[in-house]
Design a protein around this motif. Structure first.
Motif, PDB file in Angstrom:
ATOM      1  N   GLU A 262       6.500 -27.707  -9.711  1.00  0.00           N
ATOM      2  CA  GLU A 262       5.045 -27.708  -9.889  1.00  0.00           C
ATOM      3  C   GLU A 262       4.281 -27.445  -8.601  1.00  0.00           C
ATOM      4  O   GLU A 262       3.099 -27.152  -8.615  1.00  0.00           O
ATOM      5  CB  GLU A 262       4.579 -29.033 -10.503  1.00  0.00           C
ATOM      6  N   TYR A 263       4.947 -27.545  -7.451  1.00  0.00           N
ATOM      7  CA  TYR A 263       4.235 -27.386  -6.188  1.00  0.00           C
ATOM      8  C   TYR A 263       3.976 -25.914  -5.861  1.00  0.00           C
ATOM      9  O   TYR A 263       4.435 -25.020  -6.548  1.00  0.00           O
ATOM     10  CB  TYR A 263       5.013 -28.086  -5.056  1.00  0.00           C
ATOM     11  N   MET A 264       3.198 -25.669  -4.801  1.00  0.00           N
ATOM     12  CA  MET A 264       2.825 -24.297  -4.428  1.00  0.00           C
ATOM     13  C   MET A 264       3.879 -23.612  -3.576  1.00  0.00           C
ATOM     14  O   MET A 264       3.882 -22.396  -3.430  1.00  0.00           O
ATOM     15  CB  MET A 264       1.552 -24.310  -3.560  1.00  0.00           C
TER      16      MET A 264
ATOM     17  N   VAL B 145      -8.950 -42.745   1.947  1.00  0.00           N
ATOM     18  CA  VAL B 145      -7.733 -43.556   1.832  1.00  0.00           C
ATOM     19  C   VAL B 145      -6.700 -42.681   1.138  1.00  0.00           C
ATOM     20  O   VAL B 145      -6.998 -42.077   0.095  1.00  0.00           O
ATOM     21  CB  VAL B 145      -7.951 -44.821   0.980  1.00  0.00           C
ATOM     22  N   MET B 146      -5.520 -42.577   1.702  1.00  0.00           N
ATOM     23  CA  MET B 146      -4.484 -41.735   1.090  1.00  0.00           C
ATOM     24  C   MET B 146      -3.118 -42.332   1.360  1.00  0.00           C
ATOM     25  O   MET B 146      -2.977 -43.204   2.216  1.00  0.00           O
ATOM     26  CB  MET B 146      -4.576 -40.324   1.668  1.00  0.00           C
ATOM     27  N   SER B 147      -2.132 -41.857   0.625  1.00  0.00           N
ATOM     28  CA  SER B 147      -0.774 -42.321   0.892  1.00  0.00           C
ATOM     29  C   SER B 147      -0.334 -41.729   2.230  1.00  0.00           C
ATOM     30  O   SER B 147      -0.858 -40.701   2.663  1.00  0.00           O
ATOM     31  CB  SER B 147       0.168 -41.878  -0.219  1.00  0.00           C
TER      32      SER B 147
ATOM     33  N   ALA C 156       0.676 -38.220   2.030  1.00  0.00           N
ATOM     34  CA  ALA C 156      -0.421 -37.259   1.913  1.00  0.00           C
ATOM     35  C   ALA C 156      -0.855 -36.797   3.296  1.00  0.00           C
ATOM     36  O   ALA C 156      -1.101 -35.608   3.533  1.00  0.00           O
ATOM     37  CB  ALA C 156      -1.598 -37.891   1.173  1.00  0.00           C
TER      38      ALA C 156
ATOM     39  N   MET D 280      -0.748 -32.986   4.760  1.00  0.00           N
ATOM     40  CA  MET D 280      -1.955 -32.367   5.312  1.00  0.00           C
ATOM     41  C   MET D 280      -1.692 -31.867   6.731  1.00  0.00           C
ATOM     42  O   MET D 280      -2.056 -30.767   7.107  1.00  0.00           O
ATOM     43  CB  MET D 280      -3.113 -33.371   5.367  1.00  0.00           C
TER      44      MET D 280
ATOM     45  N   ALA E 243      -7.390 -28.749  -1.911  1.00  0.00           N
ATOM     46  CA  ALA E 243      -7.579 -30.043  -1.244  1.00  0.00           C
ATOM     47  C   ALA E 243      -7.612 -29.859   0.273  1.00  0.00           C
ATOM     48  O   ALA E 243      -8.454 -30.447   0.965  1.00  0.00           O
ATOM     49  CB  ALA E 243      -6.459 -31.006  -1.628  1.00  0.00           C
TER      50      ALA E 243
ATOM     51  N   ILE F 193      -8.580 -37.185  -2.461  1.00  0.00           N
ATOM     52  CA  ILE F 193      -7.135 -37.043  -2.619  1.00  0.00           C
ATOM     53  C   ILE F 193      -6.481 -38.411  -2.401  1.00  0.00           C
ATOM     54  O   ILE F 193      -6.988 -39.225  -1.642  1.00  0.00           O
ATOM     55  CB  ILE F 193      -6.498 -36.049  -1.616  1.00  0.00           C
ATOM     56  N   TYR F 194      -5.357 -38.653  -3.045  1.00  0.00           N
ATOM     57  CA  TYR F 194      -4.572 -39.833  -2.688  1.00  0.00           C
ATOM     58  C   TYR F 194      -3.151 -39.431  -2.256  1.00  0.00           C
ATOM     59  O   TYR F 194      -2.761 -39.659  -1.138  1.00  0.00           O
ATOM     60  CB  TYR F 194      -4.542 -40.893  -3.802  1.00  0.00           C
ATOM     61  N   CYS F 195      -2.389 -38.797  -3.159  1.00  0.00           N
ATOM     62  CA  CYS F 195      -0.974 -38.544  -2.789  1.00  0.00           C
ATOM     63  C   CYS F 195      -0.743 -37.145  -2.217  1.00  0.00           C
ATOM     64  O   CYS F 195       0.209 -36.914  -1.497  1.00  0.00           O
ATOM     65  CB  CYS F 195      -0.055 -38.796  -3.973  1.00  0.00           C
ATOM     66  N   ASN F 196      -1.604 -36.198  -2.583  1.00  0.00           N
ATOM     67  CA  ASN F 196      -1.557 -34.842  -2.013  1.00  0.00           C
ATOM     68  C   ASN F 196      -0.326 -34.027  -2.439  1.00  0.00           C
ATOM     69  O   ASN F 196      -0.077 -32.955  -1.894  1.00  0.00           O
ATOM     70  CB  ASN F 196      -1.626 -34.924  -0.474  1.00  0.00           C
ATOM     71  N   ILE F 197       0.476 -34.545  -3.372  1.00  0.00           N
ATOM     72  CA  ILE F 197       1.654 -33.784  -3.809  1.00  0.00           C
ATOM     73  C   ILE F 197       1.780 -33.765  -5.335  1.00  0.00           C
ATOM     74  O   ILE F 197       2.879 -33.636  -5.879  1.00  0.00           O
ATOM     75  CB  ILE F 197       2.972 -34.322  -3.178  1.00  0.00           C
ATOM     76  N   GLY F 198       0.673 -33.943  -6.026  1.00  0.00           N
ATOM     77  CA  GLY F 198       0.697 -33.742  -7.474  1.00  0.00           C
ATOM     78  C   GLY F 198       1.043 -34.931  -8.338  1.00  0.00           C
ATOM     79  O   GLY F 198       1.042 -34.822  -9.562  1.00  0.00           O
ATOM     80  N   HIS F 199       1.335 -36.085  -7.738  1.00  0.00           N
ATOM     81  CA  HIS F 199       1.787 -37.199  -8.561  1.00  0.00           C
ATOM     82  C   HIS F 199       0.650 -38.016  -9.173  1.00  0.00           C
ATOM     83  O   HIS F 199       0.764 -38.501 -10.280  1.00  0.00           O
ATOM     84  CB  HIS F 199       2.681 -38.145  -7.746  1.00  0.00           C
TER      85      HIS F 199
ATOM     86  N   ARG G 262      -5.355 -30.184 -10.585  1.00  0.00           N
ATOM     87  CA  ARG G 262      -5.090 -30.938  -9.367  1.00  0.00           C
ATOM     88  C   ARG G 262      -5.370 -30.079  -8.121  1.00  0.00           C
ATOM     89  O   ARG G 262      -4.696 -29.063  -7.892  1.00  0.00           O
ATOM     90  CB  ARG G 262      -3.633 -31.410  -9.351  1.00  0.00           C
TER      91      ARG G 262
ATOM     92  N   CYS H  70      -4.699 -30.571  -5.122  1.00  0.00           N
ATOM     93  CA  CYS H  70      -3.629 -30.538  -4.121  1.00  0.00           C
ATOM     94  C   CYS H  70      -2.539 -29.534  -4.457  1.00  0.00           C
ATOM     95  O   CYS H  70      -1.722 -29.205  -3.607  1.00  0.00           O
ATOM     96  CB  CYS H  70      -3.022 -31.926  -3.961  1.00  0.00           C
ATOM     97  N   LEU H  71      -2.510 -29.045  -5.712  1.00  0.00           N
ATOM     98  CA  LEU H  71      -1.446 -28.106  -6.115  1.00  0.00           C
ATOM     99  C   LEU H  71      -1.996 -26.700  -6.333  1.00  0.00           C
ATOM    100  O   LEU H  71      -1.245 -25.796  -6.701  1.00  0.00           O
ATOM    101  CB  LEU H  71      -0.813 -28.547  -7.450  1.00  0.00           C
ATOM    102  N   THR H  72      -3.318 -26.529  -6.131  1.00  0.00           N
ATOM    103  CA  THR H  72      -3.937 -25.263  -6.504  1.00  0.00           C
ATOM    104  C   THR H  72      -4.318 -24.439  -5.278  1.00  0.00           C
ATOM    105  O   THR H  72      -5.156 -24.866  -4.480  1.00  0.00           O
ATOM    106  CB  THR H  72      -5.208 -25.555  -7.333  1.00  0.00           C
TER     107      THR H  72
END
Ligand SMILES: Cc1cc2nc3c(=O)[nH]c(=O)nc-3n(C[C@H](O)[C@H](O)[C@H](O)COP(=O)(O)OP(=O)(O)OC[C@H]3O[C@@H](n4cnc5c(N)ncnc54)[C@H](O)[C@@H]3O)c2cc1C
Lengths: 408, 112
Positions: free
Chosen positions: A32-34, A124-126, A129, A133, B38, B61-67, B82, B84-86
């Motif tokens: 699903e990722y880019m 706030v992010m994981s 993330a 970035m 994102a 954003i929170y996880c930045n990887i689609g979850h 999403r 972060c995935l686009t």
């Protein structure tokens, strides 16, 4: 002959794809990722031999090798469901349905959040993330951040942020609550930290390894742990302070911290504000295994592997025919271990498909996984090998049950 | 675009020459071709991507990887995408999801 399908283009999925294609089978990888590479993409650290492990480069190599071998890799494709109909695995995405008799799940891991007041504020992010970035997209998550959660991943990423010129004000604990109890207790954190000390070329190593061999000394260590922390890569690590709240009007402006007792209780009156324009939450990793669950795999909770894992054997076969797993879906470990598991899964698929006898190669691949594990630079849980033994035990139990059922 | 990490001691120099434009909530922004929505928005200093459907509170954003789906936005009319995935595309039209009418909520006390 149906194509082998792999879900996940991380180090496990790509390594499996390469192995399978090398043995002459057609492979389709869905992700699903880019970009192909999974969580390997964001990784960046210096290995003991002085080489830099550059996840972008490693991912690119795997990706190009797979493409050269004719593997089809379809990105931007999220798998939402799967089921078995007759002898075929049916894989559902938003636009298409796929069928295969050999399906490998290599969906990796995900991060557990720590719910702290203010944690939904933008900024706030994981911690992962912030890693992506910074290292993959090359955009700063902010100018100055606070990392909540002291563990292997947050220590590694703090260093990566600093390398990119992003200031980390401190790495600290969350306030202890029912949900955060493990990661909010200084003693537990200190125990787990002893396993990162080899990554810290500073006072922290000496501090950790000298003092921390015995329980009593650990307690002393926490009790006398400097209130302002010890520094790792020049970043203060604070085990005697915890974040009580993240504050800001519409966006993060900072955190409120307080001093905590050795057992994690907040000491009233010690609250102070620390300014930051971003906050990372590091609650640890667990296997991302929903697809194995909807497929009907039995699961076991194994602490050492990071949580619930689908039952499987050393050959990466699950209890369901034609369904395989590899990588962090089987337990939290580094990318090299994930890749070696991908190879083993790939060989099992080639063997079970009847393409060629791979018995010898599978044996060797299983040994390779062990060897890679023994030499891993990053270890997320110190007792991962015991976790694997527990799983093996559950597998044998499962085989006996199946035998009994057939016998009756 | 000062929020970008142009020179990195290990990863080297970022190629920031291929610039395209897109709109977010009717304002025009510039980003790098193929980077995620994102990332492009954050590089422009935009952290708030939507308002929570029920409370109206800002979210990013929170996880930045689609979850986690925290970064869901509307892209060229399609909802729930999403960010972060686009990858951004030239002239992409992106809008935030806003607070919804709460008439569908179950107001019985045990659901508070
Ligand atoms: C946020 C984060 C940061 C990490 N950082 C580090 C680190 O710094 N160092 C380290 O050693 N380890 C790190 N890890 C551990 C990491 O999981 C392993 O190092 C390694 O990448 C695992 O490889 P894998 O192939 O099993 O999974 P991954 O590398 O996670 O790849 C899985 C792939 O599957 C795809 N996927 C998942 N579900 C679906 C679906 N339903 N449909 C389609 N595609 C799907 C994902 O998009 C992803 O590309 C991190 C893990 C996470 C979650």
């Amino acid at each position: 002959m149906s194509k082998v399908i792999i879900i996940g283009a991380g180090p496990a999925g790509l390594s499996a794809a390469i192995t399978i294609a090398e043995n002459g089978l057609e492979v389709l990888v869905l992700d699903e990722y880019m970009i192909a590479g999974g969580r390997l993409l964001g990784q960046l650290y210096e290995e003991p031999n002085g080489n830099w492990w550059n996840g972008i480069k490693e991912s690119k190599q795997l990706y190009e090798k797979a493409l050269d071998l004719g593997v089809k890799i379809q990105l931007h494709t999220a798998v939402s469901n799967l089921e078995k109909i007759d002898s075929s695995w049916v894989i559902y995405t938003a636009t298409e349905t796929y069928y295969t008799s050999h399906l490998l799940l290599a969906t990796g891991a995900t991060e557990a959040p720590l719910p702290i007041p203010g944690w939904t504020l933008p900024g706030v992010m994981s911690v992962g993330a912030a890693q992506v970035m910074t290292n993959v997209h090359r955009v700063k998550p902010g100018n100055r951040g606070v990392i909540i959660g002291v563990n292997v991943l947050s220590s590694a990423i703090a260093m990566e942020l600093q390398l990119a010129g992003v200031q980390v004000a401190c790495i600290t604990l969350p306030k202890m609550s029912l949900v955060t109890k493990e990661s909010g207790n200084p003693m537990n954190v200190m125990n787990s930290l002893l396993h990162v000390s080899h990554m810290a070329p500073s006072a922290f190593v000496k501090f950790g390894s000298k003092l921390m061999k015995i329980e009593f000394m650990k307690k002393m260590g926490i009790t006398f742990f400097p209130k302002n922390g010890v520094k790792m890569w020049d970043i203060p690590i604070m085990l005697r302070k915890a974040v009580i709240e993240i504050y800001g009007d519409n966006e993060v402006e900072g955190v409120t911290m307080a001093t905590i007792s050795p057992t994690g209780e907040v000491i009233p009156g010690t609250e102070e504000k620390v300014q930051a324009d971003f906050v990372c939450i590091a609650g640890g990793l667990y296997p991302l295994a929903e697809l194995a669950a909807v497929a009907g795999c039995p699961f076991y909770h194994i602490e050492e592997l990071g949580g619930y894992v689908p039952l499987h054997n050393e050959r990466m076969e699950t209890a369901l025919e034609g369904l395989y797993v590899a990588g962090n879906i089987t337990g939290i470990e580094g990318a090299k271990v994930a890749a070696s598991q991908g190879v083993a899964a790939g060989l099992s698929i080639v063997h079970n498909n009847g393409t060629s006898n791979q018995e010898q190669n599978i044996k060797k691949a299983i040994q390779d996984i062990e060897h890679t594990r023994d030499n891993a630079f990053i270890q997320f849980h110190p007792a991962v090998k015991e976790g694997k033994q527990k799983l093996q035990h559950y597998w044998e139990e499962h085989l006996n049950t199946v035998k009994d059922m057939v016998g009756n | 675009m000062t929020k970008r990490i142009i020179d990195h001691p290990i990863l080297g120099k970022l190629d920031d020459t291929d610039i395209i434009s897109f709109t977010f909530n009717n304002k025009e922004y510039r980003g790098l071709k193929n980077e995620s929505l994102a990332a492009a928005l954050l590089a422009n200093g935009v952290r708030t991507l939507r308002s929570h459907e029920e409370s109206g509170a800002p979210r990013g954003i929170y996880c930045n990887i689609g979850h986690c789906f925290e970064c869901r936005v509307t892209v060229d009319g399609q909802q729930g995408v999403r960010a972060c995935l686009t990858p951004i595309k030239e002239n992409m039209v992106v809008t935030s999801n806003e607070k919804l009418l709460t008439t569908v909520r179950d107001w019985r006390p045990e659901n508070e």
